[in-house]
Write a protein that holds these residues in place. Structure first.
Motif, PDB file in Angstrom:
ATOM      1  N   GLY A  48       0.783  -1.214   0.000  1.00  0.00           N
ATOM      2  CA  GLY A  48       0.000   0.000   0.000  1.00  0.00           C
ATOM      3  C   GLY A  48       0.823   1.276   0.000  1.00  0.00           C
ATOM      4  N   TYR A  49       2.137   1.139  -0.140  1.00  0.00           N
ATOM      5  CA  TYR A  49       2.989   2.330  -0.125  1.00  0.00           C
ATOM      6  C   TYR A  49       2.985   2.989  -1.503  1.00  0.00           C
ATOM      7  CZ  TYR A  49       4.866   0.986   4.434  1.00  0.00           C
ATOM      8  OH  TYR A  49       5.005   0.677   5.757  1.00  0.00           O
ATOM      9  N   GLY A  89       3.823   3.729   8.403  1.00  0.00           N
ATOM     10  CA  GLY A  89       2.819   3.004   7.637  1.00  0.00           C
ATOM     11  C   GLY A  89       2.468   3.716   6.348  1.00  0.00           C
ATOM     12  N   THR A 127       0.214   5.726   3.588  1.00  0.00           N
ATOM     13  CA  THR A 127      -0.684   6.865   3.796  1.00  0.00           C
ATOM     14  C   THR A 127      -2.149   6.452   3.705  1.00  0.00           C
ATOM     15  OG1 THR A 127      -0.464   7.407   1.457  1.00  0.00           O
ATOM     16  CG2 THR A 127       1.001   8.534   2.984  1.00  0.00           C
ATOM     17  N   GLY A 128      -2.460   5.459   2.945  1.00  0.00           N
ATOM     18  CA  GLY A 128      -3.834   4.974   2.841  1.00  0.00           C
ATOM     19  C   GLY A 128      -3.957   3.623   3.520  1.00  0.00           C
ATOM     20  N   SER A 129      -4.819   2.809   2.936  1.00  0.00           N
ATOM     21  CA  SER A 129      -4.969   1.462   3.480  1.00  0.00           C
ATOM     22  C   SER A 129      -3.765   0.617   3.077  1.00  0.00           C
ATOM     23  CB  SER A 129      -6.254   0.824   2.955  1.00  0.00           C
ATOM     24  OG  SER A 129      -6.202   0.716   1.539  1.00  0.00           O
ATOM     25  N   GLY A 130      -3.476  -0.379   3.872  1.00  0.00           N
ATOM     26  CA  GLY A 130      -2.351  -1.254   3.606  1.00  0.00           C
ATOM     27  C   GLY A 130      -1.788  -1.837   4.883  1.00  0.00           C
ATOM     28  N   VAL A 131      -0.633  -2.427   4.758  1.00  0.00           N
ATOM     29  CA  VAL A 131       0.036  -3.069   5.897  1.00  0.00           C
ATOM     30  C   VAL A 131       1.404  -2.432   6.078  1.00  0.00           C
ATOM     31  CG1 VAL A 131       1.009  -5.223   6.790  1.00  0.00           C
ATOM     32  CG2 VAL A 131      -1.182  -5.255   5.602  1.00  0.00           C
ATOM     33  N   THR A 132       1.739  -2.101   7.334  1.00  0.00           N
ATOM     34  CA  THR A 132       3.023  -1.468   7.636  1.00  0.00           C
ATOM     35  C   THR A 132       4.163  -2.480   7.528  1.00  0.00           C
ATOM     36  OG1 THR A 132       1.941   0.083   9.142  1.00  0.00           O
ATOM     37  CG2 THR A 132       4.331  -0.209   9.376  1.00  0.00           C
TER      38      THR A 132
END
Length: 940
Positions: A737-738, A793, A795-800
């Motif tokens: 998600g990056y 993490g 900026t939006g949805s996703g996994v760090t």
């Protein structure tokens, strides 16, 4: 006169012509005038006319430099001295080879009962590289054990996969010795020899011993400088060093006997000084006093005698704590070591006090045996027959269990000889070639044959002599024929897992219908077996002796020979491996372990263990090209490795120079791991004390307490506590998600004046973090504090994403240092200090694991150890970071070129031929745009 052979012994020659080709004899019947004679190898002449004319005397004959031939159709019972009377195996030739001899190997395949021991300065030369093939019969042990000045050339090594770290060429190991605790003690005594001697002499000549003070005198009672007394102290302490590490009391008994002549009369320390004090009593007092100083040195306790100011005490505060007391700073620590030191010194003082008559009555000479223990077990020789023309000696020592291929220690046989008249009896062997000899054969009457060297005259056995018996009797044995596992109990064996033991003459019965018991092992699989398990203290152990189709029951008898080998000692002329090829998978092409050259009672020469290479190709898939450890050093020229797991390895203070060499395919190229610290067997480690404050960013420190040990380039230092920087960062979860590179934050270090590490993340088109580049490694980290790295993490949805830190120790290295005065040296470091060092801080000195490499080629390193998949056309892929691997403080200085033509000067400077860029830590400039105009400008 016409002769049929070489004139090889004392005598005077007269004749018209000497035509000598194969004759070996005394030359006693030859006399007269010659027109010309030339000395051969090992022959010295004198003549009334030069060169070699007139009346010519053969003054001496030294039977060295002979050639021993090995051919495929030879026989090991042959003499080996001509091609037509050749040996069949290299091992048999090595058994009769003496220093200076050459073993000439003709084309053929030689399956050898390894290991093969080569004596000092023995050469093994193949006559044609590709067709002189040597194969180790046993894949779990080394092939060649080499010594000072050995030379191996023009051989190919081919065989099955090796295991257990087995090497093709290795230094003869030091085996069957004491624990590390005793070697720590020996190291501290060795570092403090001058200090111990000076303090002892200072005490002896002070009024604390006698008032008026004792005066050191010569044998006539005349006052002299105390240097002889000081040397005696150091000699006895060296004998102690040997005996506490190797076992027994042999050297200390020898030190005591050195004060007496052959008749038992006291020498050197007779009579009284100018004040009437007994010189012998003063000597005994001095040795006991020296033992007390040695006790303080091994416990790192400051000795405060203050009887001299020339030498200072050296300590090692990095030694592991004593397992019993948990300390090295308690005078009662290392109790067993202290007891051994006093016992060894007590041997010397008892001989001085009572005379040599105490030997055999109150003190028995004990020889080094297994696990640092001595053996009093010797077997007397009842007969010995010496053939001076062949050099063989046939010895009968009843009840001694030996087999062909054993190495035996023989001492004190009495011989007489005639050389123009009787010269009386003399002890044999003399020690010139040592006291250990290979058993070449065993006769039906139990006598055995060793080769002790040829002579010019006959010698007749008079009597006496003994063979040191290191055999331990077997009490029980059980054998599982389906697995080959044999469990043996032999009280006193004291073996360890991984060691090799030799088994002789265990009696077994079986269910095959045979009416009698059979002796085991038979020798089909040799007599040496690796210990796979130890039960209890080493008295009961497990070996695998091979499977059988039927059960066998132990009936009794048999002996075990635990491992024993004296090592090579200080190497003054390194073994040399040249123009060879190693095709044995998973082997170590050359193993240089500095522990094998531990100096014992000899002076340290500054490097423990050396070996050199020229043109040694390693196609040993999955193996190691060269391994250099424990303070050893090697010079490697034109060494080529292919599909090795590690091309060149240096560890625990091992160092090498590499020139004009190549690492192709395989897993890793040049690997340097750690330093020679307390976890190693390197003798080059000790501590000092910061003598003055040294400020942050300063590069000069003053260190005291290092005796006469001048710090040098190639050592590492750290002050007080060892700190770390961030070496690399491993991405443990790339997340997703990056859309842009996330911020990376690394915890601050907790060490003094620490600098936080900085890093930046890289992402791919899928929004994952793929890698993290280090911008600044930081400093003064403590891994024990578990510092963390945090990745912001998406900026939006996703996994760090997550990652972990990999740390690297911060060692300082020496640029230069002054010669110590009163134990104090001023040291200039290669880098500035990261923190202030206060007066009194402990300074830790270790030997750096180091490779200095120039003109090294890397080709497809990281692509794998199997050539069938490592080649690029078959899918092999380069892992560039595997070319040079530095671990735990190990260092590699290098210039290299890889398969893409990229040129590197260390880790910090890369020339990319494809893009024409010069890349470094702090710049990235185009060579075309930047360098070329400069060159043009310089040319105008």
């Amino acid at each position: 006169m016409t002769s049929t052979g070489n004139i090889s012994a004392a005598g005077t020659i007269t004749a018209n012509t000497v035509d000598a080709l194969t004759y070996f004899g005394s030359g006693e019947v030859l006399s007269g005038i010659v027109t010309q004679i030339t000395a051969g190898i090992g022959v010295r002449l004198s003549s009334t006319e030069n060169p070699g004319k007139g009346v010519v005397n053969i003054d001496s004959y030294y039977p060295i430099g002979k050639t021993i031939f090995v051919t495929q159709n030879g026989n090991d019972t042959n003499s080996g001295l001509t091609e037509n009377d050749s040996k069949k195996t290299i091992k048999a030739a090595a058994a009769i080879a003496f220093p200076g001899d050459t073993i000439k190997v003709f084309p053929g395949v030689y399956v050898e009962e390894n290991p093969i021991y080569l004596s000092k300065r023995v050469a093994v030369e193949g006559t044609e590289l590709r067709n002189c093939v040597v194969t180790p019969k046993y894949t779990d042990r080394d092939l060649f054990y080499v010594n000072n000045g050995c030379h191996i050339t023009d051989l190919s090594f081919i065989g099955s996969d090796m295991s257990n770290g087995a090497a093709i060429v290795s230094l003869q190991p030091l085996a069957g010795v004491s624990t590390d605790r005793f070697f720590d003690a020996a190291r501290m005594i060795r570092y403090n020899l001058d200090f111990i001697a000076a303090e002892t002499v200072g005490y002896l000549t002070s009024t604390d011993y006698k008032n008026p003070a004792f005066v050191v005198v010569d044998g006539l009672g005349n006052p002299i400088a105390p240097v002889n007394c000081s040397d005696d102290i150091k000699d006895v302490m060296k004998a102690v060093i040997h005996d506490i590490t190797r076992g027994g009391n042999l050297k200390c008994v020898g030190a005591g006997k050195s004060y007496f002549d052959d008749t038992g009369s006291l020498l050197h320390i007779t009579g009284t000084d100018t004040n009437g004090y007994s010189v012998k009593e003063a000597t005994i007092e001095a040795l006991n006093y020296a033992a007390g100083i040695a006790r303080s040195c091994i416990n790192n306790i400051s000795w405060d005698g203050n009887y001299q100011s020339t030498y200072s005490q050296v300590k090692d505060l990095a030694m592991q704590a004593d397992s019993v007391t948990g300390s090295n700073e308690d005078i009662g620590s290392c109790a067993n070591v202290v007891s051994a030191i006093y016992s060894c010194v007590g041997v010397v003082t008892s001989i001085l006090d009572n005379g040599i008559s105490i030997l055999g009555a109150g003190i028995n000479t004990s020889f080094p045996a297994n696990s640092g223990l001595g053996t009093d077990s010797v077997i007397g020789v009842t007969s010995a027959i010496y053939d001076y023309t062949s050099g063989t000696t046939t010895i009968l020592a009843p009840t001694l269990s030996v087999k062909a291929g054993d190495i035996v220690e023989v001492r004190d046989l009495l011989f007489d000889c005639t050389s123009g008249g009787s010269i009386g009896t003399q002890k044999y062997p003399s020690g010139a070639y040592g006291y250990e000899f290979d058993v070449t054969s065993v006769n039906s009457d139990g006598s055995f044959v060793i080769n002790t060297g040829i002579s010019t005259i006959a010698h007749n056995y008079v009597g006496g002599g003994f063979v040191v018996n290191r055999a331990i009797g077997v009490t029980t044995a059980s054998y599982d024929n389906t697995t080959g596992i044999t469990t043996i109990t032999a009280p006193g064996a004291n073996v360890k897992v991984g060691e090799f033991v030799r088994l002789h003459n265990l009696e077994f019965s079986c269910t095959s219908g045979a009416a009698t018991t059979t002796l085991y092992p038979t020798g089909n699989l040799g007599y040496d077996f690796r210990v796979t398990e130890v039960i209890g203290t080493g008295t009961t152990f497990v070996v695998n002796t091979g499977v059988s189709t039927i059960p066998h029951t132990y009936e009794g008898g048999g002996v075990v020979f635990p491992p024993y080998s004296p090592g090579v000692g200080p190497i003054t002329q390194g073994p040399y491996i040249r123009n060879c090829t190693n095709f044995v998978p998973k082997s170590i092409g050359m193993k240089v372990d500095g522990f094998a050259a531990e100096p014992g009672d000899q002076n340290d020469i500054g490097v423990t263990g050396t070996m050199s290479v020229d043109s040694y190709t390693q196609y040993n898939q999955g193996g190691i090209g060269v391994s250099i450890t424990n303070g050893a050093y090697s010079q490697l020229v034109s060494i080529f490795t292919i599909c090795d797991d590690i091309a060149i390895f240096t560890g625990s203070g091992g160092q090498c120079d590499i020139t004009n060499s190549n690492s192709s395919f395989g897993t890793k190229g040049l690997v340097s791991d750690g330093v020679g610290d307390y976890t190693s067997k390197s003798i080059y480690r000790y501590t000092g004390i910061a003598n003055t404050d040294a400020e942050l960013e300063q590069s000069i420190v003053e260190v005291s307490g290092i005796g006469s040990l001048r710090p040098y380039d190639g050592q590492t230092l750290h002050f007080g506590e060892l700190y770390y920087n961030v070496q690399s960062i491993s991405v443990t979860d790339g997340g997703f998600g990056y859309t842009q590179s996330p911020t990376v934050t690394i915890d601050s270090p907790t060490g003094p004046s620490g600098i936080r590490a900085e890093a930046a993340a890289n992402i791919n088109s899928f929004g994952q973090v793929t890698s993290i580049n280090i911008i600044s490694t930081g400093s003064q980290y403590r891994p024990i504090d578990n510092p963390q790295i945090t990745i912001a993490g998406p900026t939006g949805s996703g996994v760090t994403a997550t990652a972990s830190l990999n740390f690297y120790p911060i060692y300082y290295t020496v640029e230069s240092a002054t010669l110590p005065f009163a134990g104090i040296s001023t040291i200039t470091l290669n880098t500035n200090l990261n923190n202030t060092v206060s007066t009194g801080t402990t300074v830790y000195f270790n030997r750096l694991s180091l490779q200095i490499t120039s003109s090294h080629s890397f080709e497809w390193v990281g692509s794998g150890n199997n050539i069938d998949t490592a080649k690029p056309s078959l899918g092999g892929v380069v892992i560039q970071e595997n070319e040079v691997v530095k671990l735990n403080g190990g260092e590699v200085f290098y210039t290299s070129t890889d398969q893409a033509g990229n040129f590197r000067i260390g880790d910090g400077l890369v020339v990319d031929q494809l893009t024409g860029t010069l890349t470094g830590r702090s710049f990235d400039q185009s060579i075309t745009n930047t360098v070329t105009p400069l060159i043009i400008a310089l040319g105008k």
